[in-house]
Design an enzyme around this catalytic site. Structure first.
Site, PDB file in Angstrom:
ATOM      1  CE  LYS A   1      -0.459   0.025   5.044  1.00 52.20           C
ATOM      2  NZ  LYS A   1      -1.362  -0.058   6.198  1.00 52.20           N
TER       3      LYS A   1
ATOM      4  CE1 TYR B   1       9.294  32.427   1.208  1.00 51.00           C
ATOM      5  CE2 TYR B   1       9.469  30.028   1.316  1.00 51.00           C
ATOM      6  CZ  TYR B   1       9.249  31.190   0.581  1.00 51.00           C
ATOM      7  OH  TYR B   1       8.985  31.113  -0.757  1.00 51.00           O
TER       8      TYR B   1
END
Length: 369
Positions: free
Chosen positions: A38, A264
């Site tokens: 998965k 940032y």
């Protein structure tokens, strides 16, 4: 091996073979092996991983959702595929593509039987999941009579297996709880078999269950993270090989003075003259912002370079003041030496999370067995 020239995820099929064989060596010859593929095979490449495991004669595959199973069928995977968390909207697709659903509550049991009958199915294989303590999905022990009554009303389905999931099989402090789960499941399975009149396969163990609870291997085991190189303990990790290697390059080097800031929100302030390297990988690629501001790191020419400032969408910046390197040099985020589990631990998370987070925009390179 050629050095990375861009951000890439190398997938080592030789390591996959090693891990498969190691885990199988823990089992009795009669115990079947289900490979969990998965989430893009835990962030790698579900198609390439499944194709390779099919050549190794794996018995079963498991995915989370029907759409993941469809991808495998389209790629030529012919082994049985268990869908662990199917939703009723996918039931027709499951039947059309010969996938096998886990049925975990009254609603999905009734709706899948109705869909199977509508498609004139006979003895379509299904898997009944019981909850023994994880409290996520699954019927309760006292649902056995109800489940059997519904199954005996139809010829459209047959129970291929009944199963449950251990909640803390890797935790040595929870051995008592795990043993209670094992006994609860065996008791429920016996009651179910007595009432249904035939014997489905029984399975309970994940990777840690395979390693820590050999008496609970039963008819089949489900291995996920172990196949990809992590055994949920330092000791077992030594016997496994990480399948995925995440690498990148230095795009640019900056020299900054004391009190200059990086990234940032000016989240990092230089403590003196420093060198920084910008690397083309960011939170859109799976390196979450939690790895910023010194929590995470990469390796350049064998030396650790901490991530400084906030992780950007497409880039991170690292401190290379004491590292001899140049623009274009390879950067290792994790590999067989610098493990994903170590990086994950630095941010108080687990290897599963960082592996499955690697974005599909990161180029996959398959390293042959």
């Amino acid at each position: 091996m050629p050095k990375a020239k861009e951000t890439v995820l190398e997938i080592d099929l030789g390591a996959l073979t090693h891990n498969f064989n190691y885990l199988k060596s823990k089992l009795q010859p009669s115990t079947k092996f289900l490979a969990v593929v998965k989430a893009f095979a835990y962030g790698s490449d579900s198609v390439e991983v499944a194709k390779h495991l099919q050549t190794l004669d794996v018995d079963y595959f498991a995915v989370a959702y029907a759409s993941e199973g469809v991808v495998l069928r389209d790629a030529g995977i012919t082994r049985p595929i268990l869908v662990l968390h199917p939703l009723p909207t996918s039931f027709e697709t499951i039947i059309e593509r010969c996938l096998e659903p886990s049925l975990y509550n009254a609603k999905v049991l009734k709706e899948f039987i109705a869909t199977a009958e509508a498609h004139n199915q006979s003895n379509y294989p299904v898997h009944i999941k019981f909850n023994t303590g994880l409290n996520r999905l699954g019927f309760w022990e006292n649902d056995v009579d109800y489940i059997v009554s519904k199954l005996q009303e139809t010829k459209s389905v047959i129970v291929k297996s009944i199963f449950s999931h251990l909640a803390a099989s890797e935790d040595k402090n929870e051995v008592s709880f795990s043993n209670k789960q094992i006994e609860s499941f065996k008791s429920t399975a016996k009651a179910f078999e007595n009432k249904i009149g035939y014997k489905p396969w029984l399975h309970l163990c994940n990777t840690s269950g395979v390693i820590n609870y050999p008496d609970a291997h039963l008819d089949l085991v489900r291995c996920g993270i172990g196949l990809y190189g992590f055994g949920n303990s330092a000791k077992e990790d030594e016997s496994l090989r990480p399948v995925a290697r995440l690498k990148s390059v230095i795009s640019q080097i900056h020299k900054i003075e004391k009190d200059e800031t990086v990234g940032y929100n000016r989240a990092y302030k230089s403590k003196g003259f420093e060198k920084t390297a910008t690397i083309p990988i960011g939170h859109a690629d799976g390196i979450s912002r939690i790895y910023g501001n010194g929590n995470g790191f990469v390796f350049i020419n064998g030396k650790k370079a901490p991530i400084i400032g906030n992780v950007c969408m497409d880039m991170v910046m690292v401190n290379i003041t004491n590292i001899d390197c140049k623009e274009g040099d390879e950067v290792v985020v994790f590999d067989s030496g610098y493990k994903a589990s170590d990086l994950a631990e630095s941010a108080q998370t687990i290897s599963y999370e960082i592996l499955t987070a690697i974005s599909q925009r990161v180029k996959r390179i398959i390293i042959a067995d």
